[in-house]
Design a protein around this motif. Structure first.
Motif, PDB file in Angstrom:
ATOM      1  N   THR A  23      12.545  15.772  33.608  1.00  0.00           N
ATOM      2  CA  THR A  23      11.404  16.594  34.101  1.00  0.00           C
ATOM      3  C   THR A  23      12.003  18.006  34.079  1.00  0.00           C
ATOM      4  OG1 THR A  23      10.991  14.825  35.637  1.00  0.00           O
ATOM      5  CG2 THR A  23      10.528  16.850  36.672  1.00  0.00           C
ATOM      6  N   ALA A  24      10.929  18.862  33.878  1.00  0.00           N
ATOM      7  CA  ALA A  24      11.271  20.250  33.943  1.00  0.00           C
ATOM      8  C   ALA A  24      10.680  21.090  34.811  1.00  0.00           C
ATOM      9  CB  ALA A  24      10.640  20.939  32.561  1.00  0.00           C
ATOM     10  N   SER A  25      11.467  22.059  35.174  1.00  0.00           N
ATOM     11  CA  SER A  25      11.094  23.177  36.224  1.00  0.00           C
ATOM     12  C   SER A  25      11.584  24.374  35.800  1.00  0.00           C
ATOM     13  CB  SER A  25      11.790  22.712  37.540  1.00  0.00           C
ATOM     14  OG  SER A  25      13.308  22.868  37.398  1.00  0.00           O
ATOM     15  N   GLY A  26      11.020  25.517  36.315  1.00  0.00           N
ATOM     16  CA  GLY A  26      11.165  26.869  35.965  1.00  0.00           C
ATOM     17  C   GLY A  26      10.302  27.342  34.749  1.00  0.00           C
ATOM     18  N   ARG A  27      10.738  28.439  34.242  1.00  0.00           N
ATOM     19  CA  ARG A  27       9.670  28.685  32.837  1.00  0.00           C
ATOM     20  C   ARG A  27       9.819  27.953  31.786  1.00  0.00           C
ATOM     21  NH1 ARG A  27      10.787  33.112  30.532  1.00  0.00           N
ATOM     22  NH2 ARG A  27      12.958  33.121  31.010  1.00  0.00           N
ATOM     23  N   ILE A  28       9.586  26.618  31.683  1.00  0.00           N
ATOM     24  CA  ILE A  28       9.181  25.642  30.637  1.00  0.00           C
ATOM     25  C   ILE A  28       8.395  24.600  31.074  1.00  0.00           C
ATOM     26  CG2 ILE A  28      11.202  24.234  31.493  1.00  0.00           C
ATOM     27  CD1 ILE A  28      12.098  24.057  28.228  1.00  0.00           C
ATOM     28  N   PHE A  29       7.771  24.433  30.030  1.00  0.00           N
ATOM     29  CA  PHE A  29       6.525  23.470  30.404  1.00  0.00           C
ATOM     30  C   PHE A  29       6.771  22.260  29.322  1.00  0.00           C
ATOM     31  CE2 PHE A  29       4.949  27.504  31.490  1.00  0.00           C
ATOM     32  CZ  PHE A  29       4.652  27.218  32.742  1.00  0.00           C
ATOM     33  N   SER A  30       6.219  21.127  29.672  1.00  0.00           N
ATOM     34  CA  SER A  30       6.762  20.065  28.771  1.00  0.00           C
ATOM     35  C   SER A  30       6.263  19.875  27.280  1.00  0.00           C
ATOM     36  CB  SER A  30       6.173  18.752  29.488  1.00  0.00           C
ATOM     37  OG  SER A  30       4.584  18.897  29.470  1.00  0.00           O
ATOM     38  N   GLN A  31       5.257  20.749  27.129  1.00  0.00           N
ATOM     39  CA  GLN A  31       4.604  21.068  25.480  1.00  0.00           C
ATOM     40  C   GLN A  31       6.101  21.574  24.770  1.00  0.00           C
ATOM     41  OE1 GLN A  31       3.060  22.501  28.263  1.00  0.00           O
ATOM     42  NE2 GLN A  31       2.453  24.521  27.758  1.00  0.00           N
ATOM     43  N   ASN A  32       6.951  22.282  25.789  1.00  0.00           N
ATOM     44  CA  ASN A  32       8.246  22.866  25.106  1.00  0.00           C
ATOM     45  C   ASN A  32       9.193  21.852  24.684  1.00  0.00           C
ATOM     46  OD1 ASN A  32       6.990  25.269  24.240  1.00  0.00           O
ATOM     47  ND2 ASN A  32       7.309  25.957  26.630  1.00  0.00           N
ATOM     48  N   LEU A  33       9.173  20.792  25.651  1.00  0.00           N
ATOM     49  CA  LEU A  33      10.362  19.730  25.639  1.00  0.00           C
ATOM     50  C   LEU A  33      10.101  18.888  24.265  1.00  0.00           C
ATOM     51  CD1 LEU A  33      10.285  18.518  29.229  1.00  0.00           C
ATOM     52  CD2 LEU A  33      11.507  20.147  28.177  1.00  0.00           C
ATOM     53  N   MET A  34      11.170  19.160  23.389  1.00  0.00           N
ATOM     54  CA  MET A  34      10.747  18.534  22.326  1.00  0.00           C
ATOM     55  C   MET A  34      11.827  17.364  21.740  1.00  0.00           C
ATOM     56  SD  MET A  34      10.915  22.138  20.039  1.00  0.00           S
ATOM     57  CE  MET A  34      12.702  22.189  20.119  1.00  0.00           C
ATOM     58  N   ALA A  35      12.667  17.075  22.345  1.00  0.00           N
ATOM     59  CA  ALA A  35      13.731  15.939  21.782  1.00  0.00           C
ATOM     60  C   ALA A  35      14.693  15.424  22.681  1.00  0.00           C
ATOM     61  CB  ALA A  35      14.604  16.879  20.600  1.00  0.00           C
ATOM     62  N   TRP A  36      15.157  14.379  22.436  1.00  0.00           N
ATOM     63  CA  TRP A  36      16.200  13.353  23.076  1.00  0.00           C
ATOM     64  C   TRP A  36      17.406  13.439  22.033  1.00  0.00           C
ATOM     65  CZ3 TRP A  36      16.305  12.026  27.970  1.00  0.00           C
ATOM     66  CH2 TRP A  36      15.173  11.967  28.623  1.00  0.00           C
ATOM     67  N   TYR A  37      18.317  13.820  22.597  1.00  0.00           N
ATOM     68  CA  TYR A  37      19.610  13.502  21.850  1.00  0.00           C
ATOM     69  C   TYR A  37      20.459  12.375  22.568  1.00  0.00           C
ATOM     70  CZ  TYR A  37      18.758  17.762  18.994  1.00  0.00           C
ATOM     71  OH  TYR A  37      18.315  18.463  17.985  1.00  0.00           O
ATOM     72  N   ARG A  38      21.593  11.950  21.629  1.00  0.00           N
ATOM     73  CA  ARG A  38      22.679  11.158  22.332  1.00  0.00           C
ATOM     74  C   ARG A  38      23.977  11.460  21.844  1.00  0.00           C
ATOM     75  NH1 ARG A  38      20.844   5.211  20.238  1.00  0.00           N
ATOM     76  NH2 ARG A  38      21.545   5.529  17.873  1.00  0.00           N
ATOM     77  N   GLN A  39      24.866  11.289  22.599  1.00  0.00           N
ATOM     78  CA  GLN A  39      26.434  11.600  22.390  1.00  0.00           C
ATOM     79  C   GLN A  39      27.005  10.391  22.700  1.00  0.00           C
ATOM     80  OE1 GLN A  39      27.825  15.282  23.828  1.00  0.00           O
ATOM     81  NE2 GLN A  39      29.333  15.354  22.109  1.00  0.00           N
ATOM     82  N   THR A  40      27.935   9.929  21.874  1.00  0.00           N
ATOM     83  CA  THR A  40      29.054   9.153  22.271  1.00  0.00           C
ATOM     84  C   THR A  40      30.363   9.670  22.050  1.00  0.00           C
ATOM     85  OG1 THR A  40      29.197   8.433  19.753  1.00  0.00           O
ATOM     86  CG2 THR A  40      27.490   7.078  20.938  1.00  0.00           C
ATOM     87  N   ALA A  41      31.241   9.151  22.902  1.00  0.00           N
ATOM     88  CA  ALA A  41      32.633   9.617  22.763  1.00  0.00           C
ATOM     89  C   ALA A  41      33.242   9.887  21.446  1.00  0.00           C
ATOM     90  CB  ALA A  41      33.404   8.703  23.393  1.00  0.00           C
ATOM     91  N   GLY A  42      33.720  11.080  21.465  1.00  0.00           N
ATOM     92  CA  GLY A  42      34.220  11.653  20.115  1.00  0.00           C
ATOM     93  C   GLY A  42      33.345  11.968  18.996  1.00  0.00           C
ATOM     94  N   ASP A  43      31.971  11.722  19.245  1.00  0.00           N
ATOM     95  CA  ASP A  43      30.990  11.896  18.149  1.00  0.00           C
ATOM     96  C   ASP A  43      30.283  13.411  18.507  1.00  0.00           C
ATOM     97  OD1 ASP A  43      30.262   8.653  17.641  1.00  0.00           O
ATOM     98  OD2 ASP A  43      31.792   9.876  16.731  1.00  0.00           O
ATOM     99  N   GLN A  44      29.583  13.829  17.657  1.00  0.00           N
ATOM    100  CA  GLN A  44      28.607  15.078  17.808  1.00  0.00           C
ATOM    101  C   GLN A  44      27.385  14.363  18.629  1.00  0.00           C
ATOM    102  OE1 GLN A  44      28.208  16.974  14.101  1.00  0.00           O
ATOM    103  NE2 GLN A  44      30.055  18.266  14.575  1.00  0.00           N
ATOM    104  N   ARG A  45      26.562  15.349  19.237  1.00  0.00           N
ATOM    105  CA  ARG A  45      25.547  14.877  19.651  1.00  0.00           C
ATOM    106  C   ARG A  45      24.376  14.681  18.230  1.00  0.00           C
ATOM    107  NH1 ARG A  45      23.975  18.543  24.612  1.00  0.00           N
ATOM    108  NH2 ARG A  45      25.938  18.049  25.279  1.00  0.00           N
ATOM    109  N   GLU A  46      23.801  13.689  18.667  1.00  0.00           N
ATOM    110  CA  GLU A  46      22.523  13.265  17.479  1.00  0.00           C
ATOM    111  C   GLU A  46      21.277  13.333  18.060  1.00  0.00           C
ATOM    112  OE1 GLU A  46      23.004   9.551  15.771  1.00  0.00           O
ATOM    113  OE2 GLU A  46      23.350   8.371  17.613  1.00  0.00           O
ATOM    114  N   LEU A  47      20.516  13.599  17.051  1.00  0.00           N
ATOM    115  CA  LEU A  47      19.115  13.678  17.271  1.00  0.00           C
ATOM    116  C   LEU A  47      18.544  12.018  17.335  1.00  0.00           C
ATOM    117  CD1 LEU A  47      16.233  15.216  17.945  1.00  0.00           C
ATOM    118  CD2 LEU A  47      16.154  15.045  15.274  1.00  0.00           C
ATOM    119  N   VAL A  48      17.868  11.778  18.598  1.00  0.00           N
ATOM    120  CA  VAL A  48      17.380  10.186  18.786  1.00  0.00           C
ATOM    121  C   VAL A  48      15.842  10.465  18.397  1.00  0.00           C
ATOM    122  CG1 VAL A  48      16.964   8.401  20.129  1.00  0.00           C
ATOM    123  CG2 VAL A  48      19.165   9.805  20.191  1.00  0.00           C
ATOM    124  N   ALA A  49      14.927  11.243  18.999  1.00  0.00           N
ATOM    125  CA  ALA A  49      13.634  11.293  19.000  1.00  0.00           C
ATOM    126  C   ALA A  49      13.246  12.842  19.385  1.00  0.00           C
ATOM    127  CB  ALA A  49      12.926  10.365  19.600  1.00  0.00           C
TER     128      ALA A  49
END
Length: 115
Positions: A23-49
């Motif tokens: 959920t977004a608040s402030g000067r951002i709207f959901s049309q600007n919410l672009m992506a989900w990432y995930r990060q596992t221990a020791g790994d870089q953050r990777e793009l999921v969707a």
């Protein structure tokens, strides 16, 4: 001030489902919410969707057919529906949004899948 808050993570058995919300608040709207990432221990953050401005989506190969990204403009919220979860889906999931060239991240929500 922009703030993104994720929720919905948890502990789930393999084959189960979870729905993450951002959920977004402030000067951002959901049309600007672009992506989900995930990060596992020791790994870089990777793009999921990712969801584009027109509503089209893209997914990492590892989650295609199992995860669905969506957004609710009225609620200023980005979602990630995760089904048929696997232990390798375990990690901290982050949503990312953008306003112009500035990127914003939530604090993350932990997803743990056990077999």
């Amino acid at each position: 001030q922009v703030q993104l808050v994720e929720s919905g993570g948890g502990l789930v058995q393999a084959g189960g489902s979870l729905r993450l919300s951002c959920t977004a608040s402030g000067r951002i709207f959901s049309q600007n919410l672009m992506a989900w990432y995930r990060q596992t221990a020791g790994d870089q953050r990777e793009l999921v969707a990712r969801i584009y401005g027109g509503g089209s989506t893209m997914y990492a190969d590892s989650v295609k057919g199992r995860f669905t990204i969506s957004r609710d403009l009225a609620k200023n919220t980005l979602y990630l529906q995760m089904s048929n979860l696997k232990p390798e889906d375990t990690g901290v999931y982050y949503c990312r949004g953008a306003v112009g060239s500035a990127l914003y991240w939530g604090q993350g929500t932990q997803v743990t899948v056990f077999s």
